[in-house]
Motif scaffolding. Sequence first.
Motif, PDB file in Angstrom:
ATOM      1  N   THR A 270       0.844  -1.195   0.000  1.00 17.21           N
ATOM      2  CA  THR A 270       0.000   0.000   0.000  1.00 17.21           C
ATOM      3  C   THR A 270       0.878   1.243   0.000  1.00 17.21           C
ATOM      4  O   THR A 270       2.094   1.184   0.220  1.00 17.21           O
ATOM      5  CB  THR A 270      -0.922   0.029   1.232  1.00 17.21           C
ATOM      6  N   VAL A 271       0.244   2.394  -0.233  1.00 22.63           N
ATOM      7  CA  VAL A 271       0.966   3.663  -0.274  1.00 22.63           C
ATOM      8  C   VAL A 271       0.105   4.733   0.384  1.00 22.63           C
ATOM      9  O   VAL A 271      -1.128   4.711   0.286  1.00 22.63           O
ATOM     10  CB  VAL A 271       1.310   4.037  -1.732  1.00 22.63           C
ATOM     11  N   ARG A 272       0.767   5.653   1.105  1.00 24.31           N
ATOM     12  CA  ARG A 272       0.047   6.766   1.728  1.00 24.31           C
ATOM     13  C   ARG A 272       0.911   8.011   1.689  1.00 24.31           C
ATOM     14  O   ARG A 272       2.119   7.946   1.419  1.00 24.31           O
ATOM     15  CB  ARG A 272      -0.367   6.433   3.163  1.00 24.31           C
ATOM     16  N   LEU A 273       0.299   9.160   1.948  1.00 26.12           N
ATOM     17  CA  LEU A 273       1.038  10.417   2.002  1.00 26.12           C
ATOM     18  C   LEU A 273       2.057  10.371   3.141  1.00 26.12           C
ATOM     19  O   LEU A 273       1.774   9.844   4.221  1.00 26.12           O
ATOM     20  CB  LEU A 273       0.076  11.586   2.221  1.00 26.12           C
ATOM     21  N   ALA A 274       3.242  10.954   2.870  1.00 24.32           N
ATOM     22  CA  ALA A 274       4.309  10.866   3.860  1.00 24.32           C
ATOM     23  C   ALA A 274       4.082  11.803   5.042  1.00 24.32           C
ATOM     24  O   ALA A 274       4.387  11.459   6.176  1.00 24.32           O
ATOM     25  CB  ALA A 274       5.657  11.178   3.204  1.00 24.32           C
ATOM     26  N   HIS A 275       3.546  12.988   4.793  1.00 23.78           N
ATOM     27  CA  HIS A 275       3.334  13.949   5.880  1.00 23.78           C
ATOM     28  C   HIS A 275       1.851  14.023   6.216  1.00 23.78           C
ATOM     29  O   HIS A 275       1.015  14.227   5.327  1.00 23.78           O
ATOM     30  CB  HIS A 275       3.845  15.336   5.501  1.00 23.78           C
ATOM     31  N   PRO A 276       1.490  13.865   7.481  1.00 24.26           N
ATOM     32  CA  PRO A 276       0.065  13.829   7.845  1.00 24.26           C
ATOM     33  C   PRO A 276      -0.686  15.131   7.614  1.00 24.26           C
ATOM     34  O   PRO A 276      -1.909  15.131   7.587  1.00 24.26           O
ATOM     35  CB  PRO A 276       0.091  13.467   9.339  1.00 24.26           C
ATOM     36  N   LEU A 277       0.023  16.260   7.443  1.00 25.04           N
ATOM     37  CA  LEU A 277      -0.680  17.512   7.175  1.00 25.04           C
ATOM     38  C   LEU A 277      -1.013  17.709   5.704  1.00 25.04           C
ATOM     39  O   LEU A 277      -1.844  18.545   5.364  1.00 25.04           O
ATOM     40  CB  LEU A 277       0.158  18.706   7.650  1.00 25.04           C
ATOM     41  N   HIS A 278      -0.373  16.931   4.829  1.00 23.78           N
ATOM     42  CA  HIS A 278      -0.618  17.128   3.400  1.00 23.78           C
ATOM     43  C   HIS A 278      -2.045  16.755   3.004  1.00 23.78           C
ATOM     44  O   HIS A 278      -2.650  17.385   2.140  1.00 23.78           O
ATOM     45  CB  HIS A 278       0.396  16.329   2.579  1.00 23.78           C
ATOM     46  N   GLY A 279      -2.588  15.721   3.638  1.00 24.91           N
ATOM     47  CA  GLY A 279      -3.951  15.314   3.313  1.00 24.91           C
ATOM     48  C   GLY A 279      -4.968  16.404   3.574  1.00 24.91           C
ATOM     49  O   GLY A 279      -5.752  16.771   2.682  1.00 24.91           O
ATOM     50  N   PRO A 280      -4.992  16.977   4.802  1.00 24.11           N
ATOM     51  CA  PRO A 280      -5.944  18.060   5.064  1.00 24.11           C
ATOM     52  C   PRO A 280      -5.786  19.250   4.126  1.00 24.11           C
ATOM     53  O   PRO A 280      -6.776  19.843   3.685  1.00 24.11           O
ATOM     54  CB  PRO A 280      -5.629  18.451   6.515  1.00 24.11           C
ATOM     55  N   VAL A 281      -4.541  19.603   3.779  1.00 25.38           N
ATOM     56  CA  VAL A 281      -4.318  20.755   2.901  1.00 25.38           C
ATOM     57  C   VAL A 281      -4.827  20.460   1.494  1.00 25.38           C
ATOM     58  O   VAL A 281      -5.482  21.298   0.863  1.00 25.38           O
ATOM     59  CB  VAL A 281      -2.822  21.126   2.873  1.00 25.38           C
ATOM     60  N   LEU A 282      -4.556  19.269   0.998  1.00 29.19           N
ATOM     61  CA  LEU A 282      -5.021  18.899  -0.341  1.00 29.19           C
ATOM     62  C   LEU A 282      -6.545  18.829  -0.400  1.00 29.19           C
ATOM     63  O   LEU A 282      -7.162  19.266  -1.380  1.00 29.19           O
ATOM     64  CB  LEU A 282      -4.417  17.555  -0.744  1.00 29.19           C
ATOM     65  N   ARG A 283      -7.160  18.307   0.631  1.00 30.58           N
ATOM     66  CA  ARG A 283      -8.626  18.226   0.638  1.00 30.58           C
ATOM     67  C   ARG A 283      -9.250  19.612   0.697  1.00 30.58           C
ATOM     68  O   ARG A 283     -10.270  19.877   0.066  1.00 30.58           O
ATOM     69  CB  ARG A 283      -9.101  17.372   1.822  1.00 30.58           C
TER      70      ARG A 283
END
Length: 607
Positions: free
Chosen positions: A287-300
């Motif tokens: 599997t693969v996920r975003l490396a930095h946990p803050l990138h997801g909220p910013v992208l959304r």
Amino acid sequence: MPLERGARTPAAGTWPFTGRADELELVRRSVTAGRPGTVITGPAGRGKTRLVTEALRGTDHVRAAGTPESRHLPFAAFAHLLPESVTLHRAVQLLSGVRLLVVVDDAHLLDDASAALVHQLAVHGRTRLVVVVTDTAAAPEAVSRLWTGELLPRLILEPLPREETADLLTAAVGATPEPLTAGRLHRLCRGDLRLLRELLGAVRERGPFGTVPETGEWIWRGPVPVTATLRERTAPALGRRTPEERETLERLAFAEPLAPALDDLDLDVLERLETEGLVEVDDEHGTVRLAHPLHGPVLRAAAGRLRARRLTRAPGGCGRALEAETAALARRVERADVRHAAAPVGEWLVAEGARVPAGDAAVRARFARLRGRLREAAAWAREGLRSSPGDPVCRTELALAAAQSGRAVSDDGATDGGVTDGGAAVWLAAARGDLDAALAAVADDAYDAVRLGVPQRAAGRLTGVFAAHADALARRDGPALDRAAGELERRGFLLFAAEAHAQAARVHRDPSAARTARTRAVALARRCQGARTPALSGLVLGELTARQRQIVTLAAAGLSNRQIAERLTLSVRTVGNHLYSAYARLGGGDRGALPWLVELPGARAAA
């Protein structure tokens, strides 16, 4: 579990300096007489400059600093210390001196002449140097040779540990954060203290924090607030992407908390993103996920409404993933391996304010408790009780976490009479100081008897490292107890390891080995979120004078040096001297170590 509004929020201004006791001592020692100094490296935002400021407070020194604007000007960093026109040789002469301490901040930004000057000062060895370098930026070769050429020792500043991050949040807000909230902020910022401050400020702007009624801790639930500042901080990583890369990053962002399979994404794009450190690949699960946990909220937050509608998963799609995650944690417990394990699904659900089924929460509470994370265990148990208020397993886990923190009443207000589980009865009795009743209550879990200091009750009933611990304690074998403690620590049982080291400290014949075991016990116990068990109580008070025991006990109760002085009719300096001598004997470095060194009221030492 109802949440109340209105917890205090952090005020503007400088944050208090918290933790880093070992690093402070290393920096201070590096500039004592006869020592050359040190180089401190680490990513931006980790607190390097603040560490140096605190370590050298009250010390005579001069400062220089590199800046992006002056990298083309010779000796720009030292312009305030040197004549307007100077050669390298003359600059070295002017700044050489056995009593001079020079602090060079942002040394990765030094101009070539200043970098050469710092290097030559280190070569000559007559000037003590403290050099601060951001290691994610390219430093001049003359600077990097300070440590690669072994001219100065190097201190790599690691991220602030989770426990010290919680202490920092407590100091900043003026109230203790709920453990799952502290853990969330720690994960989101990944050791970047400037980012932590910005994120906490953004959360504050949304209104007052919630409060856990049972404990008074402040709590944060709900989406990450994406402010302009947070967008700016993530723009270098997320900006200027190809359409294919942006599409992949957004798909990963909207998949959270689940990690998509590698085969579902463009491998060429993933390779580029992985090279740049934007995604992480789990080879074990594919599997693969975003490396930095803050990138997801910013992208959304940056995605348009229609794009978000297309990419958002159907609600309730985490059920199977949550069950699989819980099962994996349960298997780890069965294998006696409770080292850190990623559990993003459960953590994400709690962070977003969703309810976690009691069964899943109970497993997470047990996993945290066995790791010695008692406040976290209690928080997970409360999450389970939000879903099922009468769940007996969550109530038991809550009682166990409270009792092993030295409290005879659980955090939800239930007395021990409301808990029928035998394991909880053992530790509720121990919390009252009634070890005879605690031993009488030992039933299925024979290891409880070992932890209470009576290994004979566990004879033939344990296996593996737990049996080794019992056998070593029965033989009063200090080195074997230390070895058992080391294996317990390796497996993640930090509280059990602390107890084994504490027991070893009492039976070692060699005073030096006893001090080492005691120091290890204290260090591990400090990571166990306020654990107070009989094995940890009164570790070494017998080595102190009567006056030192009196002062240490009052300090452990939270009294300041001045309050102790007034109570005992002593001078503040005398109190400080007694505490300093006590710390030297106890093997602890400050007041934070005292709770594990002071006898529990009504308890006798378990040995």
